[in-house]
Enzyme design. Structure first.
Site, PDB file in Angstrom:
ATOM      1  N   ARG A   1      52.470  44.769  39.755  1.00  0.00           N
ATOM      2  CA  ARG A   1      51.062  44.405  39.625  1.00  0.00           C
ATOM      3  C   ARG A   1      50.948  43.213  38.686  1.00  0.00           C
ATOM      4  O   ARG A   1      51.627  43.141  37.660  1.00  0.00           O
ATOM      5  CB  ARG A   1      50.249  45.567  39.063  1.00  0.00           C
ATOM      6  CG  ARG A   1      48.768  45.227  38.967  1.00  0.00           C
ATOM      7  CD  ARG A   1      47.942  46.370  38.458  1.00  0.00           C
ATOM      8  NE  ARG A   1      46.559  45.932  38.270  1.00  0.00           N
ATOM      9  CZ  ARG A   1      45.654  46.612  37.607  1.00  0.00           C
ATOM     10  NH1 ARG A   1      45.961  47.790  37.078  1.00  0.00           N
ATOM     11  NH2 ARG A   1      44.436  46.129  37.466  1.00  0.00           N
ATOM     12  N   HIS A   2      50.090  42.286  39.046  1.00  0.00           N
ATOM     13  CA  HIS A   2      49.878  41.101  38.210  1.00  0.00           C
ATOM     14  C   HIS A   2      49.506  41.501  36.790  1.00  0.00           C
ATOM     15  O   HIS A   2      49.002  42.592  36.529  1.00  0.00           O
ATOM     16  CB  HIS A   2      48.808  40.191  38.811  1.00  0.00           C
ATOM     17  CG  HIS A   2      47.448  40.810  38.854  1.00  0.00           C
ATOM     18  ND1 HIS A   2      46.648  40.948  37.739  1.00  0.00           N
ATOM     19  CD2 HIS A   2      46.746  41.336  39.874  1.00  0.00           C
ATOM     20  CE1 HIS A   2      45.509  41.515  38.067  1.00  0.00           C
ATOM     21  NE2 HIS A   2      45.546  41.772  39.364  1.00  0.00           N
TER      22      HIS A   2
ATOM     23  N   THR B   1      38.273  43.129  41.501  1.00  0.00           N
ATOM     24  CA  THR B   1      38.639  41.732  41.719  1.00  0.00           C
ATOM     25  C   THR B   1      39.482  41.591  42.969  1.00  0.00           C
ATOM     26  O   THR B   1      40.610  42.071  43.019  1.00  0.00           O
ATOM     27  CB  THR B   1      39.472  41.195  40.536  1.00  0.00           C
ATOM     28  OG1 THR B   1      38.922  41.644  39.310  1.00  0.00           O
ATOM     29  CG2 THR B   1      39.555  39.692  40.570  1.00  0.00           C
TER      30      THR B   1
ATOM     31  N   ARG C   1      46.742  34.905  40.102  1.00  0.00           N
ATOM     32  CA  ARG C   1      47.203  35.892  39.122  1.00  0.00           C
ATOM     33  C   ARG C   1      48.512  36.546  39.555  1.00  0.00           C
ATOM     34  O   ARG C   1      49.360  36.856  38.708  1.00  0.00           O
ATOM     35  CB  ARG C   1      46.112  36.932  38.844  1.00  0.00           C
ATOM     36  CG  ARG C   1      45.592  37.671  40.044  1.00  0.00           C
ATOM     37  CD  ARG C   1      44.280  38.395  39.711  1.00  0.00           C
ATOM     38  NE  ARG C   1      43.752  39.182  40.811  1.00  0.00           N
ATOM     39  CZ  ARG C   1      42.939  38.715  41.754  1.00  0.00           C
ATOM     40  NH1 ARG C   1      42.576  37.439  41.747  1.00  0.00           N
ATOM     41  NH2 ARG C   1      42.484  39.521  42.698  1.00  0.00           N
TER      42      ARG C   1
ATOM     43  N   GLU D   1      44.264  41.954  47.449  1.00  0.00           N
ATOM     44  CA  GLU D   1      43.599  43.179  47.004  1.00  0.00           C
ATOM     45  C   GLU D   1      42.531  43.589  48.010  1.00  0.00           C
ATOM     46  O   GLU D   1      42.107  42.770  48.837  1.00  0.00           O
ATOM     47  CB  GLU D   1      42.984  42.945  45.613  1.00  0.00           C
ATOM     48  CG  GLU D   1      42.331  44.157  44.988  1.00  0.00           C
ATOM     49  CD  GLU D   1      43.267  45.342  44.777  1.00  0.00           C
ATOM     50  OE1 GLU D   1      43.638  45.991  45.778  1.00  0.00           O
ATOM     51  OE2 GLU D   1      43.601  45.642  43.613  1.00  0.00           O
TER      52      GLU D   1
ATOM     53  N   TYR E   1      36.376  44.041  48.290  1.00  0.00           N
ATOM     54  CA  TYR E   1      35.343  44.921  47.770  1.00  0.00           C
ATOM     55  C   TYR E   1      33.938  44.559  48.248  1.00  0.00           C
ATOM     56  O   TYR E   1      32.963  45.175  47.824  1.00  0.00           O
ATOM     57  CB  TYR E   1      35.373  44.922  46.235  1.00  0.00           C
ATOM     58  CG  TYR E   1      36.663  45.428  45.662  1.00  0.00           C
ATOM     59  CD1 TYR E   1      37.034  46.767  45.796  1.00  0.00           C
ATOM     60  CD2 TYR E   1      37.528  44.578  44.990  1.00  0.00           C
ATOM     61  CE1 TYR E   1      38.230  47.239  45.272  1.00  0.00           C
ATOM     62  CE2 TYR E   1      38.721  45.037  44.450  1.00  0.00           C
ATOM     63  CZ  TYR E   1      39.069  46.366  44.602  1.00  0.00           C
ATOM     64  OH  TYR E   1      40.243  46.826  44.084  1.00  0.00           O
TER      65      TYR E   1
ATOM     66  N   ARG F   1      48.992  50.496  45.289  1.00  0.00           N
ATOM     67  CA  ARG F   1      48.885  51.958  45.273  1.00  0.00           C
ATOM     68  C   ARG F   1      48.814  52.502  46.702  1.00  0.00           C
ATOM     69  O   ARG F   1      49.452  53.508  47.031  1.00  0.00           O
ATOM     70  CB  ARG F   1      47.670  52.382  44.457  1.00  0.00           C
ATOM     71  CG  ARG F   1      47.852  52.067  42.965  1.00  0.00           C
ATOM     72  CD  ARG F   1      46.579  52.194  42.177  1.00  0.00           C
ATOM     73  NE  ARG F   1      46.151  53.594  42.106  1.00  0.00           N
ATOM     74  CZ  ARG F   1      45.104  53.980  41.389  1.00  0.00           C
ATOM     75  NH1 ARG F   1      44.393  53.098  40.687  1.00  0.00           N
ATOM     76  NH2 ARG F   1      44.767  55.250  41.356  1.00  0.00           N
TER      77      ARG F   1
END
Length: 193
Positions: free
Chosen positions: A8-9, A21, A58, A79, A82, A151
């Site tokens: 993970r970043h 994010t 990132r 990611e 959202y 995840r």
């Protein structure tokens, strides 16, 4: 056979504050950069056949500072989208809805930018895992990306539904190792730093 290292970043302003994010391309904080540098000696002991990174700065910067040379930028490692919840915290969303909201159970806000479901993300990471499995005979594969997507990827590696990603908290700047035991996919290390 090689293993999959999921990284993970490092810490960003939004990961520190708990803001969701995805498409917002925020940079690492100085402590996020240092955390990535601290991983270089450990990760440098592995032989990577592939290093795939999310296109977000990132993730790319974390890989670079951790001493990993990207062999590919993979859009499937971005990611969760959202949607209208981008930049908002779980607490803010929950207050607005009048109940506890969870990305693992509830839809993202409908509307102009509806975002993705956990199942959508599961389909993306299944493609990543199919590609990664084909490279494990040649060494380890590093995947440098974001907390929620990694995840879900971990849950899918273990043969679980994508919503089981809720069980695998991964702090910013930490990594996990996905391997095999008796030819069965297992989690061989988690939350390592």
């Amino acid at each position: 056979m090689g293993e999959i290292v999921v990284l993970r970043h490092g810490q960003t302003e939004w990961s520190r504050s708990g803001q969701h994010t995805s498409v917002t391309d925020v940079p690492l904080l100085p402590e996020g950069e240092q955390r990535a540098r601290d991983l270089a000696p450990t990760l440098g002991r592995r032989s990577f056949a592939e290093v795939w990174v999310s296109p977000r700065q990132r993730a790319r910067r974390t890989a670079e500072l951790a001493g990993l040379t990207a062999t590919g930028v993979d859009e499937d490692l971005v990611e969760f989208d959202y949607g209208g919840y981008e930049g908002r915290t779980t607490a803010e969303i929950s207050e607005e809805l009048g109940r506890r909201w969870s990305v693992w159970r509830d839809p993202v806000v409908p509307g102009e930018s509806p975002g993705e479901s956990v199942a959508d993300v599961g389909r993306r990471v299944d493609r990543v895992l199919d590609r990664a499995r084909s490279r494990l005979d040649d060494g380890d594969v590093a995947l440098v990306a974001h907390g929620h997507v990694l995840r879900v990827l971990t849950a899918r590696w273990l043969g679980l539904g994508p919503e089981a990603g809720a069980l695998f908290a991964l702090p910013a700047g930490a990594y996990g190792v996905l391997g095999h035991e008796h030819a069965r996919p297992v989690l061989t290390g988690w939350g390592l730093d």
